[in-house]
Design a protein around this motif. Structure first.
Motif, mmCIF file in Angstrom:
data_model
loop_
_atom_site.group_PDB
_atom_site.id
_atom_site.type_symbol
_atom_site.label_atom_id
_atom_site.label_comp_id
_atom_site.label_asym_id
_atom_site.label_seq_id
_atom_site.Cartn_x
_atom_site.Cartn_y
_atom_site.Cartn_z
ATOM 1 N N ARG A 137 30.829 33.956 40.805
ATOM 2 C CA ARG A 137 29.375 34.135 40.758
ATOM 3 C C ARG A 137 28.657 32.967 41.446
ATOM 4 O O ARG A 137 27.686 33.174 42.187
ATOM 5 C CB ARG A 137 28.914 34.281 39.303
ATOM 6 C CG ARG A 137 29.266 35.641 38.688
ATOM 7 C CD ARG A 137 28.779 35.742 37.240
ATOM 8 N NE ARG A 137 27.327 35.587 37.167
ATOM 9 C CZ ARG A 137 26.466 36.595 37.337
ATOM 10 N NH1 ARG A 137 26.898 37.823 37.605
ATOM 11 N NH2 ARG A 137 25.160 36.380 37.243
ATOM 12 N N SER A 194 29.849 35.985 31.167
ATOM 13 C CA SER A 194 31.307 35.917 31.069
ATOM 14 C C SER A 194 31.774 34.504 30.718
ATOM 15 O O SER A 194 31.244 33.519 31.240
ATOM 16 C CB SER A 194 31.949 36.337 32.390
ATOM 17 O OG SER A 194 33.351 36.150 32.356
ATOM 18 N N ARG A 207 36.833 40.974 40.494
ATOM 19 C CA ARG A 207 37.381 40.665 39.165
ATOM 20 C C ARG A 207 37.312 41.882 38.247
ATOM 21 O O ARG A 207 36.858 41.820 37.124
ATOM 22 C CB ARG A 207 36.650 39.491 38.517
ATOM 23 C CG ARG A 207 36.405 38.260 39.369
ATOM 24 C CD ARG A 207 37.624 37.609 39.914
ATOM 25 N NE ARG A 207 38.636 37.338 38.907
ATOM 26 C CZ ARG A 207 39.864 36.909 39.217
ATOM 27 N NH1 ARG A 207 40.203 36.734 40.487
ATOM 28 N NH2 ARG A 207 40.736 36.671 38.272
ATOM 29 N N ASN A 208 37.742 43.035 38.766
ATOM 30 C CA ASN A 208 37.723 44.278 37.990
ATOM 31 C C ASN A 208 36.325 44.619 37.483
ATOM 32 O O ASN A 208 36.159 45.208 36.415
ATOM 33 C CB ASN A 208 38.718 44.209 36.825
ATOM 34 C CG ASN A 208 39.178 45.572 36.349
ATOM 35 O OD1 ASN A 208 39.304 46.504 37.147
ATOM 36 N ND2 ASN A 208 39.405 45.702 35.067
ATOM 37 N N GLY A 209 35.317 44.230 38.246
ATOM 38 C CA GLY A 209 33.931 44.520 37.910
ATOM 39 C C GLY A 209 33.242 43.450 37.085
ATOM 40 O O GLY A 209 32.025 43.509 36.880
ATOM 41 N N GLU A 210 33.980 42.451 36.640
ATOM 42 C CA GLU A 210 33.409 41.436 35.749
ATOM 43 C C GLU A 210 32.442 40.500 36.466
ATOM 44 O O GLU A 210 31.709 39.747 35.814
ATOM 45 C CB GLU A 210 34.520 40.626 35.086
ATOM 46 C CG GLU A 210 35.359 41.429 34.098
ATOM 47 C CD GLU A 210 36.428 40.583 33.433
ATOM 48 O OE1 GLU A 210 36.165 39.384 33.212
ATOM 49 O OE2 GLU A 210 37.522 41.112 33.161
ATOM 50 N N ASP A 232 28.907 40.220 35.215
ATOM 51 C CA ASP A 232 28.660 39.752 33.846
ATOM 52 C C ASP A 232 28.256 38.279 33.870
ATOM 53 O O ASP A 232 29.096 37.397 33.931
ATOM 54 C CB ASP A 232 29.903 39.952 32.988
ATOM 55 C CG ASP A 232 29.701 39.541 31.533
ATOM 56 O OD1 ASP A 232 28.566 39.145 31.166
ATOM 57 O OD2 ASP A 232 30.681 39.590 30.771
ATOM 58 N N ASP A 250 34.845 33.658 31.312
ATOM 59 C CA ASP A 250 35.968 33.461 32.228
ATOM 60 C C ASP A 250 35.530 32.543 33.368
ATOM 61 O O ASP A 250 34.632 32.881 34.141
ATOM 62 C CB ASP A 250 36.419 34.817 32.777
ATOM 63 C CG ASP A 250 37.718 34.739 33.572
ATOM 64 O OD1 ASP A 250 37.972 33.700 34.203
ATOM 65 O OD2 ASP A 250 38.455 35.738 33.571
ATOM 66 N N ASP A 255 39.310 45.395 42.948
ATOM 67 C CA ASP A 255 38.844 44.050 43.275
ATOM 68 C C ASP A 255 38.000 44.120 44.541
ATOM 69 O O ASP A 255 37.331 45.117 44.767
ATOM 70 C CB ASP A 255 40.020 43.082 43.419
ATOM 71 C CG ASP A 255 39.696 41.678 42.930
ATOM 72 O OD1 ASP A 255 38.570 41.204 43.193
ATOM 73 O OD2 ASP A 255 40.554 41.059 42.285
ATOM 74 N N VAL A 313 35.480 34.142 36.819
ATOM 75 C CA VAL A 313 34.304 34.977 37.083
ATOM 76 C C VAL A 313 33.109 34.105 37.429
ATOM 77 O O VAL A 313 32.375 34.374 38.396
ATOM 78 C CB VAL A 313 33.998 35.873 35.865
ATOM 79 C CG1 VAL A 313 32.660 36.593 36.048
ATOM 80 C CG2 VAL A 313 35.117 36.878 35.645
ATOM 81 N N GLN A 314 32.898 33.054 36.661
ATOM 82 C CA GLN A 314 31.757 32.175 36.917
ATOM 83 C C GLN A 314 31.897 31.460 38.260
ATOM 84 O O GLN A 314 30.901 31.234 38.956
ATOM 85 C CB GLN A 314 31.583 31.177 35.769
ATOM 86 C CG GLN A 314 31.144 31.807 34.457
ATOM 87 C CD GLN A 314 29.792 32.514 34.556
ATOM 88 O OE1 GLN A 314 28.984 32.236 35.440
ATOM 89 N NE2 GLN A 314 29.544 33.451 33.639
#
Length: 221
Positions: A187, A178, A169-172, A175, A180, A213, A183-184
């Motif tokens: 994770r 986040s 995710r572009n490094g996210e 986080d 988003d 990615d 993202v979660q």
């Protein structure tokens, strides 16, 4: 030269050297674009990677969660023996119809079955009536990645390969705060991989035409 331009140009170089021009696959991408399907398919180099991994695995039955216009479905189908099958799940009926036409024109309709509907409704149908899978490719809505992984483990043969796209995710992904949901979802997916004793996995960061990615590669014990 901007670094993302370098990524793009290097990908183009590898494509020119390693992936011969394929009018059928170019037509698939154009048909998807004409149908306003988001241009979020795997890149040609990633499609070839899926093809090679399926070949290396000697896959017979493949499950794909997330069809879009069938670009990756065709890459996977081409790697299978004549008796092999890709079952690909797509929630959007319009996308699924484009995928079916693309798969037909690619000469892969005998190897690919497109199932339309919410993947979390379709996946349980394989539990009692469908085959177990040798390779599972997860490339759909990221908030549901944890559920897709749980089903993948239920439906995988011993030694099956599980591949998940878009995990950086572009490094996210690092986080933890986040907002988003994608993202979660990734994770939580990673947390499950960390905790799950039935699977061995790694993640590879990627750059190229699709930006920054990565992929998860995992083997079911």
């Amino acid at each position: 030269m901007a670094i993302n331009n370098v990524w793009h140009d290097v990908d183009e170089y590898f494509i020119e050297k390693l992936i011969p021009f394929d009018e059928t696959m170019e037509n698939v991408l154009q048909a998807n674009k004409n149908a306003d399907i988001p241009e979020i398919d795997v890149s040609p180099t990633q499609g070839k990677l899926l093809y090679l991994l399926a070949k290396i695995k000697g896959a017979q039955n493949v499950l794909e969660i997330g069809t879009l216009g069938g670009y990756s479905s065709i890459w996977l189908a081409r790697a299978l023996p004549e008796s092999g099958k890709v079952y690909t799940l797509e929630i959007d009926p319009a996308y699924a119809e484009v995928a079916k036409q693309n798969i037909l024109k690619a000469g892969c309709s005998s190897k690919v079955e497109v199932l339309v509907g919410n993947a979390l409704d379709s996946l349980p149908t394989f539990k009692n009536s469908g085959p177990l899978f040798d390779l599972i490719f997860i490339d759909a809505d990221k908030p549901n990645n944890p559920q897709y992984l749980k089903w993948a483990l239920e439906l995988a043969n011993s030694g099956a390969l599980i591949i998940a796209d878009n995990v950086v995710r572009n490094g996210e992904v690092i986080d933890n705060k986040s907002k988003d949901e994608r993202v979660q979802g990734v994770r939580q997916f990673m947390d499950l991989l960390e905790q799950e004793s039935r699977i061995e996995s790694t993640a590879i960061q990627t750059v190229g035409i699709k930006g920054y990615d990565g992929l998860v590669l995992a083997i079911v014990k």
